[in-house]
Design an enzyme around this catalytic site. Sequence first.
Site, PDB file in Angstrom:
ATOM      1  N   THR A 295      40.621  31.361  42.411  1.00  0.00           N
ATOM      2  CA  THR A 295      39.616  32.409  42.312  1.00  0.00           C
ATOM      3  C   THR A 295      40.195  33.737  42.752  1.00  0.00           C
ATOM      4  O   THR A 295      41.194  33.790  43.481  1.00  0.00           O
ATOM      5  CB  THR A 295      38.382  32.061  43.174  1.00  0.00           C
ATOM      6  OG1 THR A 295      37.440  33.120  43.102  1.00  0.00           O
ATOM      7  CG2 THR A 295      38.782  31.856  44.623  1.00  0.00           C
TER       8      THR A 295
ATOM      9  N   LYS B  91      47.277  32.271  37.940  1.00  0.00           N
ATOM     10  CA  LYS B  91      46.606  31.039  37.543  1.00  0.00           C
ATOM     11  C   LYS B  91      47.405  30.298  36.485  1.00  0.00           C
ATOM     12  O   LYS B  91      47.600  29.077  36.574  1.00  0.00           O
ATOM     13  CB  LYS B  91      45.201  31.356  37.028  1.00  0.00           C
ATOM     14  CG  LYS B  91      44.244  31.919  38.069  1.00  0.00           C
ATOM     15  CD  LYS B  91      42.872  32.169  37.462  1.00  0.00           C
ATOM     16  CE  LYS B  91      41.907  32.721  38.512  1.00  0.00           C
ATOM     17  NZ  LYS B  91      40.553  32.955  37.946  1.00  0.00           N
TER      18      LYS B  91
ATOM     19  N   ASP C 277      35.243  30.397  32.889  1.00  0.00           N
ATOM     20  CA  ASP C 277      34.150  30.969  32.102  1.00  0.00           C
ATOM     21  C   ASP C 277      34.375  32.417  31.705  1.00  0.00           C
ATOM     22  O   ASP C 277      33.603  32.943  30.900  1.00  0.00           O
ATOM     23  CB  ASP C 277      32.854  30.888  32.907  1.00  0.00           C
ATOM     24  CG  ASP C 277      32.831  31.851  34.079  1.00  0.00           C
ATOM     25  OD1 ASP C 277      31.855  32.583  34.248  1.00  0.00           O
ATOM     26  OD2 ASP C 277      33.828  31.868  34.839  1.00  0.00           O
TER      27      ASP C 277
ATOM     28  N   LYS D 139      41.099  46.331  42.750  1.00  0.00           N
ATOM     29  CA  LYS D 139      39.898  45.670  43.265  1.00  0.00           C
ATOM     30  C   LYS D 139      38.853  46.675  43.745  1.00  0.00           C
ATOM     31  O   LYS D 139      38.109  46.398  44.679  1.00  0.00           O
ATOM     32  CB  LYS D 139      40.261  44.718  44.415  1.00  0.00           C
ATOM     33  CG  LYS D 139      41.154  43.569  44.027  1.00  0.00           C
ATOM     34  CD  LYS D 139      40.460  42.594  43.103  1.00  0.00           C
ATOM     35  CE  LYS D 139      41.370  41.407  42.779  1.00  0.00           C
ATOM     36  NZ  LYS D 139      40.733  40.457  41.878  1.00  0.00           N
TER      37      LYS D 139
ATOM     38  N   PHE E 121      37.289  50.029  37.399  1.00  0.00           N
ATOM     39  CA  PHE E 121      37.692  48.881  38.212  1.00  0.00           C
ATOM     40  C   PHE E 121      38.850  48.156  37.535  1.00  0.00           C
ATOM     41  O   PHE E 121      38.856  47.952  36.326  1.00  0.00           O
ATOM     42  CB  PHE E 121      36.513  47.927  38.383  1.00  0.00           C
ATOM     43  CG  PHE E 121      36.851  46.665  39.138  1.00  0.00           C
ATOM     44  CD1 PHE E 121      36.744  46.628  40.514  1.00  0.00           C
ATOM     45  CD2 PHE E 121      37.273  45.524  38.473  1.00  0.00           C
ATOM     46  CE1 PHE E 121      37.041  45.473  41.218  1.00  0.00           C
ATOM     47  CE2 PHE E 121      37.573  44.373  39.162  1.00  0.00           C
ATOM     48  CZ  PHE E 121      37.463  44.343  40.545  1.00  0.00           C
TER      49      PHE E 121
ATOM     50  N   ASP F  46      37.918  27.662  38.047  1.00  0.00           N
ATOM     51  CA  ASP F  46      37.514  28.951  38.583  1.00  0.00           C
ATOM     52  C   ASP F  46      36.289  28.755  39.458  1.00  0.00           C
ATOM     53  O   ASP F  46      35.667  27.690  39.447  1.00  0.00           O
ATOM     54  CB  ASP F  46      37.228  29.915  37.431  1.00  0.00           C
ATOM     55  CG  ASP F  46      36.906  31.316  37.912  1.00  0.00           C
ATOM     56  OD1 ASP F  46      37.505  31.737  38.921  1.00  0.00           O
ATOM     57  OD2 ASP F  46      36.061  31.966  37.305  1.00  0.00           O
ATOM     58  N   LYS F  47      35.932  29.782  40.222  1.00  0.00           N
ATOM     59  CA  LYS F  47      34.770  29.662  41.114  1.00  0.00           C
ATOM     60  C   LYS F  47      33.552  30.368  40.533  1.00  0.00           C
ATOM     61  O   LYS F  47      32.550  29.729  40.225  1.00  0.00           O
ATOM     62  CB  LYS F  47      35.095  30.240  42.492  1.00  0.00           C
ATOM     63  CG  LYS F  47      33.944  30.108  43.496  1.00  0.00           C
ATOM     64  CD  LYS F  47      34.238  30.852  44.774  1.00  0.00           C
ATOM     65  CE  LYS F  47      34.156  32.353  44.583  1.00  0.00           C
ATOM     66  NZ  LYS F  47      32.752  32.805  44.292  1.00  0.00           N
ATOM     67  N   THR F  48      33.628  31.658  40.375  1.00  0.00           N
ATOM     68  CA  THR F  48      32.474  32.446  39.958  1.00  0.00           C
ATOM     69  C   THR F  48      32.136  32.165  38.502  1.00  0.00           C
ATOM     70  O   THR F  48      32.960  32.368  37.616  1.00  0.00           O
ATOM     71  CB  THR F  48      32.751  33.944  40.148  1.00  0.00           C
ATOM     72  OG1 THR F  48      33.146  34.184  41.501  1.00  0.00           O
ATOM     73  CG2 THR F  48      31.531  34.756  39.825  1.00  0.00           C
TER      74      THR F  48
ATOM     75  N   ASP G 142      40.211  33.925  32.852  1.00  0.00           N
ATOM     76  CA  ASP G 142      40.607  32.514  32.885  1.00  0.00           C
ATOM     77  C   ASP G 142      41.256  32.064  31.586  1.00  0.00           C
ATOM     78  O   ASP G 142      41.654  30.904  31.473  1.00  0.00           O
ATOM     79  CB  ASP G 142      39.381  31.627  33.167  1.00  0.00           C
ATOM     80  CG  ASP G 142      38.691  31.978  34.459  1.00  0.00           C
ATOM     81  OD1 ASP G 142      39.390  32.271  35.441  1.00  0.00           O
ATOM     82  OD2 ASP G 142      37.444  31.968  34.499  1.00  0.00           O
TER      83      ASP G 142
END
Length: 832
Positions: A487, A575, A595, A379, A374, A222-224, A599
Site C-alpha cells: 500500500t 509493487k 482496484d 504525496k 498531487f 492493495d489496501k485502499t 495497481d
Amino acid sequence: MTDNIPLQLVRHKKRHDNKRRDGCCPWSRCCGGGDFRPRTVWLGHPEKREQRYPRNVINNQKYNFFTFLPGVSDYERSERSCSGIQVGDLIIVEKVGFQHHFKPSPKLINLSPTHTGCDVLLQIGLIDLEVNCLTKILFGALVVVSLVMVALQHFAGRWYLQIFRFLLLFSNIVPISLRVNLDMGKMVFSWMIKKDSKIPGTVVRASTIPEQLGRISYLLTDKTGTLTQNEMVFRRLHLGTVAYGMDSMDEVQSHVFSAYTQPPHDLQASRAPGAAKVRKTISSRVHEAVKAIALVHNVTPVYESNGVTDQAEAEQHYEDTCRVYQASSPDEVSLVQWTESVGLTLVGRDQSSVQLRTPSGQILNFTILQAFPFTYESKRMGIIVRVSILGLCDLYIGGAKYFIAPSIEHCDWMFTLSVQETNQWARYVQAKLSVHDRSLKVATVIESLEMEMELLCLTGVEDQLQADVRPTLEILRNAGIKVWMLTGDKLETATCTAKNAHLVTRNQDIHVFRPVTTRSEAHLELNAFRRKHDCALVISGDSLEVCLKYYEYEFMELACQCPAIVCCRCAPTQKAQIVRLLQERTGKLTCAVGDGGNDVSMIQEADCGVGVEGKEGKQASLAADFSITQFKHLGRLLMVHGRNSYKRSAALSQFVIHRSLCISTMQAVFSSVFYFASVPLYQGFLIIGYSTIYTMFPVFSLVLDKDVKSEVAMLYPELYKDLLKGRPLSFKTFLIWVLISIYQGSIIMYGALLLFESEFVHIVAISFTSLILTELLMVALTVQTWHWLMIVAELLSLACYIASLVFLHEFIGQYVKIILINLFIYLFLLRF
C-alpha cells in the site's frame, strides 16, 4: 470498523498581490508582422475541454492559433490567447496538405508475457508448460520406438525409409488433440466462473489460464479499495490543543457560523498585512482550518436536473439538491462533504476560481492563481488563491504529514501568520515555461514556496473494511497462501488495517522494520529480524529499496518465511518489483489484487491478475485476467474454481495421453508379432473415429468432474495445500499412466491374438471393440462425481460405435481384407 485514519496537514501562507496579471507572452511581438497562416488547434487538457465550451462547439468549430476562441479568425484577442499557453498543455495542429505515413514499431505491440486484456493469446499457463514438457518426452519415445523397430530388423534394405514409415505409424504416441481438448476445457472453466451465482459480476478476461488459480502460493493485495471500501468518512479534526470528533461537530459548526457573522471590518483588520502577530482564538483557528479544507482539493461540484447535467443554468442558483461532487479521490470528497455539513459549502469551481457559500448565504469568490497537482512522489498538493474582497494571496498545502513536516515552521500550534513577497508564485509560471531543465526548476520553485509553512490542522478520515474480508483472509491463510499487503499509505494506517483485517493473527508478533538509509543499518536490521520466528514484517518502501539494493537475496529469503508482510509507502513500480522478485526467487505462482490505476503494473507482472471494480474506476479491472466486484469473492475463485480447473485439466491431459498410448501400444504389438512389419493395424475411418466420436465425449466430460463439493472446499481450505505441490500432473503420475496404457494395450492385442486365433479374419474388429470398451470403462471408473452429461456422453459414444458396426459392416469387412492382403505381401517381400 477500522481505525484507518489518514492525516492531512494544511498550511497557510498569506501574500499580497499588487501586480496586475496582464500582458502578453513574447509571442505577441510577432502578432502584427510577418505572413502567418492560421492553424487549427486544440489548446488545453483534452479531458477538460468540454467544461469551457459545449460539446458541439468543440467538435464543430475551428480554433485559431492566436486567439484559441471558437469561430474567430483575426488577431484581436492575442493578449488573452497568449496568456493561456503553458508548456504542459496539449496543442494539436491540423496542417492542410500534409500527410505522414509511418510503419508501426514493434515496441508498440505488447509482446511481454504479462497478463493484460490486449495480449490474451500470448499467455501461457504453468500447466501448458508442463504438458509441453510431457509432449517432448512422448516425442522422444516415438523416435526411440521407431529406431528400435528398425534395429530389430537389423537395418535390412532401405532402413532409413523404414524409420519414416514407423514414425508415421506410431505418430499417435504424440497426442495432437491434447492442445485442442485443453483449450476447450479452459473455455468451459471460464464459462463456469462467469455463471457462478455466488460470485456475481465476475468477468474472465483471460480464458487461457483459469487453472492457474488452483496453484497460487503468494497473494499480493492493495489496501485502499481492495481490502477496504474506499468510502471515506470524516471522523476527527485536530488543532493541536483541541480535537473535535463526531460527537462534537456541532461546536465546529457554531465556530464557523460565528466567524462569518462578525462585522466585515473586524475580519479585514485581522487579516491586514500589518496586523500584530497574536494568538488566534479557537473560533478563528477553526474557521481557518475549515476554509483551508474547503479549498485544498480537486473536487468539482456538478449540478444535475432531472438526471441531465445543466452546468450553466444550475450554477446560478447553486441548488443543494442537484449538486454532486466529483473527484478522483474519495478522500477529497469526504472532506468537502464535511465542510458542507459544518456550514462552508463548495458551490462552484472551474480552472480559474472557487466559490464557497457561508452559513449566512454569502458567496465567497477565490481566484486560483496557481495549482500544484498531487503526485505519488510528493504525496501532497497545493493551491495559491486570492481573496476577491481583500486582494490577499494565500498558499495552502495538504497531504501526508511525513512529506509536509519538513516545510512547517515550529510555532507550537500558535498561528502567527507571516507575510512574504507577493510575486513569489509567479516564479512557478516562469519555471514551467522553461525549455531546459523544466522539471528541476519547477521542483526548486515549489520547494522554496513551501518553506516555513504554518500548520493549521490535521484531519482524520475512516475507511471501513469490505464485507467478509477477515474470513476470506483466514481461508487464504489456512490454504497455505501467504498474503502480502502493498500500500501507499503510511505505516500506522497500514499496520492498523492489517491487524483489523486479521492479516496478522493475534498470536503473531509484528516486527516493524526501522527506517534505514545505509548498508550498515540495513545489515543490523536484517540480523535483528532474523532472530525472530513466525513474525509478520512491516516495512516502508524506502527501507525496502535499500535492502533490495544491498541484500536482495538475504531479504527475500527472510521475507518468504514470514507468514505475512505489510509494505507501506510503496510506489507502483516497487509493487511490480516485489512480484517479479517473488517469481524469480521462489519459482511459485503469484496473484496480485488491486482496484486502482497504481495497481496495474503489479497486476500485469503477476502470474494471475485480479482486478476489483471499486471507486477508482476500472483500470485495474480491465488490465487484470479476472475481474471481481468484492474481495470476498476471491476465496471462492481460488478454493473452488481454481481447484476444479486445475484438477480437471490434469485429468483431461492424462486421459488424452492414455488414449493415444493405448492404440500406439497395440500397433507396436501387432508389428512385433508379424516380424516388425510397418503395416498399420487401424487405418482411415477407425483412427479418426477413435479420437473423435468414439471417445471424445466421455473423455471431455471429465471437465465436469469434481472430487469434493464446493461447500466442502470452502469449509476445509487445507485441501488447497495439496495442489501447491503439483501432484495431479507430475512426472510420477505421468509414468503411472504410461505404464497403465502399455499394460492395457498389450493385454488387449495379445489377448485378441491368442483367444481369437481361429477368428483371425475379424481380429481388427475384435481388438478395436475391446479398445473402445476399455476406454469407456476407464472413464467411468475414474469419475468421482457423476453428472448427467457424463452418462449421456458414455451412452452416446457407445451407441455411435454400435451404429457404425451395423451400418458400416461391409466397409469394416472390406477393410479387414485389405489389411491381411498388405500383410501377406509385406511378409513375402521380407522373405526375399
